[in-house]
Write an enzyme that holds these catalytic residues in place. Structure first.
Site, mmCIF file in Angstrom:
data_model
loop_
_atom_site.group_PDB
_atom_site.id
_atom_site.type_symbol
_atom_site.label_atom_id
_atom_site.label_comp_id
_atom_site.label_asym_id
_atom_site.label_seq_id
_atom_site.Cartn_x
_atom_site.Cartn_y
_atom_site.Cartn_z
ATOM 1 N N LEU A 136 -7.277 3.643 6.805
ATOM 2 C CA LEU A 136 -5.893 3.637 6.316
ATOM 3 C C LEU A 136 -5.668 2.596 5.218
ATOM 4 O O LEU A 136 -5.376 2.932 4.071
ATOM 5 C CB LEU A 136 -4.932 3.388 7.486
ATOM 6 C CG LEU A 136 -3.452 3.237 7.141
ATOM 7 C CD1 LEU A 136 -2.884 4.519 6.519
ATOM 8 C CD2 LEU A 136 -2.642 2.864 8.384
ATOM 9 N N ASP A 137 -5.821 1.325 5.583
ATOM 10 C CA ASP A 137 -5.459 0.250 4.661
ATOM 11 C C ASP A 137 -6.492 0.093 3.557
ATOM 12 O O ASP A 137 -7.668 -0.117 3.835
ATOM 13 C CB ASP A 137 -5.295 -1.060 5.439
ATOM 14 C CG ASP A 137 -4.393 -2.044 4.719
ATOM 15 O OD1 ASP A 137 -3.737 -1.637 3.747
ATOM 16 O OD2 ASP A 137 -4.352 -3.216 5.121
ATOM 17 N N THR A 152 -1.265 -2.044 2.826
ATOM 18 C CA THR A 152 -0.234 -2.769 3.574
ATOM 19 C C THR A 152 -0.485 -4.274 3.577
ATOM 20 O O THR A 152 0.179 -5.011 4.293
ATOM 21 C CB THR A 152 -0.141 -2.265 5.038
ATOM 22 O OG1 THR A 152 -1.421 -2.408 5.650
ATOM 23 C CG2 THR A 152 0.294 -0.823 5.109
ATOM 24 N N LYS A 178 -7.444 -11.878 5.351
ATOM 25 C CA LYS A 178 -7.682 -10.452 5.090
ATOM 26 C C LYS A 178 -8.857 -9.925 5.903
ATOM 27 O O LYS A 178 -9.927 -10.522 5.903
ATOM 28 C CB LYS A 178 -7.896 -10.207 3.593
ATOM 29 C CG LYS A 178 -6.588 -10.357 2.817
ATOM 30 C CD LYS A 178 -6.719 -9.922 1.381
ATOM 31 C CE LYS A 178 -5.374 -10.018 0.682
ATOM 32 N NZ LYS A 178 -5.479 -9.706 -0.745
ATOM 33 N N ALA A 206 -7.938 0.399 12.102
ATOM 34 C CA ALA A 206 -7.952 -0.769 12.984
ATOM 35 C C ALA A 206 -6.540 -1.217 13.347
ATOM 36 O O ALA A 206 -6.353 -2.107 14.166
ATOM 37 C CB ALA A 206 -8.692 -1.913 12.311
ATOM 38 N N LYS A 235 -14.535 -2.406 14.078
ATOM 39 C CA LYS A 235 -15.546 -2.273 13.029
ATOM 40 C C LYS A 235 -16.202 -3.651 12.820
ATOM 41 O O LYS A 235 -15.514 -4.644 12.949
ATOM 42 C CB LYS A 235 -14.891 -1.801 11.726
ATOM 43 C CG LYS A 235 -14.156 -0.462 11.864
ATOM 44 C CD LYS A 235 -13.273 -0.205 10.633
ATOM 45 C CE LYS A 235 -12.360 0.994 10.858
ATOM 46 N NZ LYS A 235 -11.425 1.219 9.750
#
Length: 219
Positions: free
Chosen positions: A11-12, A18, A46, A116, A146
């Site tokens: 996703l990110d 995001t 991050k 995640a 992950k």
């Protein structure tokens, strides 16, 4: 690998970014704790989990909290984050990713999300891409994060597809390692030197196409 039967997206950094919302949420929490925090310090957070990020902020501010207090503040950060992501709209989709997702679906290839984030479902709802994803696997459904391949293997299982016929799309090294460990073809989005284990690396989602993916798989 033969014919592609499924594409599994992170996703990110792949569908949306995001990172800014995470920064704003951590910044608000740091303010609550009276700890100074800026964007350069945020770089250390991050790709790091919520509790580890909180530990880094506390260390940065020289503060000590009990485990119970840490649990409280980690939850509070998530509440801040959930408030910020209410502002997400389809305009927050990364350029080019929607075209690629549509192309995959129109070709009759199955899709999954492997994120995640425990907030993945509300985010994809606000991005209005639910119809392009056949299943969603988030952090709440897996034991190992992950680079463990569990989340990608679960995605393939939910689609009833052998991982050998799956393509994973990631923007982080740990994610690429997870795709490869699952026995899938790995597409990386970002800097080639950071994603050296990927089978194909593009700098941005707009460079993705099904035709090029198929061409590379046949090489």
């Amino acid at each position: 690998m033969g014919q592609i039967q499924a594409v599994i997206f992170d996703l990110d950094g792949v569908i949306t970014d995001t990172a800014e919302y995470h920064y704003l949420a951590w910044k608000q929490l740091a303010d609550d704790l009276g700890i100074p925090m800026d964007r350069s310090f945020n770089e250390q957070l991050k790709g790091v989990g919520r509790k580890e990020s909180l530990d880094k902020i506390l260390e940065h501010g020289g503060k000590h909290l009990t485990e119970e207090e840490k649990e409280f503040y980690a939850t509070k950060k998530n509440e801040h984050y959930k408030t910020f992501i209410q502002d997400i709209t389809p305009d927050d989709l990364l350029p080019g990713i929607l075209d690629f997702m549509k192309e995959i679906k129109e070709a009759g290839i199955q899709t999954a999300l492997a994120s995640a984030s425990k907030n993945a479902k509300p985010v994809i709802k606000r991005l209005e891409v639910e119809q392009y994803l056949d299943t969603v696997v988030d952090a709440a459904q897996v034991t190992n994060g992950k680079p463990d391949p569990e989340i990608f293997i679960k995605g393939a299982d939910q689609l009833s597809v052998d991982p050998a016929y799956c393509v994973g799309v990631e923007d982080a090294q740990a994610g690429v390692q997870a795709i490869k460990a699952a026995g899938m073809y790995a597409v990386g989005i970002g800097a080639e030197e950071a994603l050296s284990q990927a089978d194909w690396v593009v700098q941005q989602p707009s460079q993705l196409s099904l035709e090029e993916l198929k061409r590379r798989l046949e090489m």
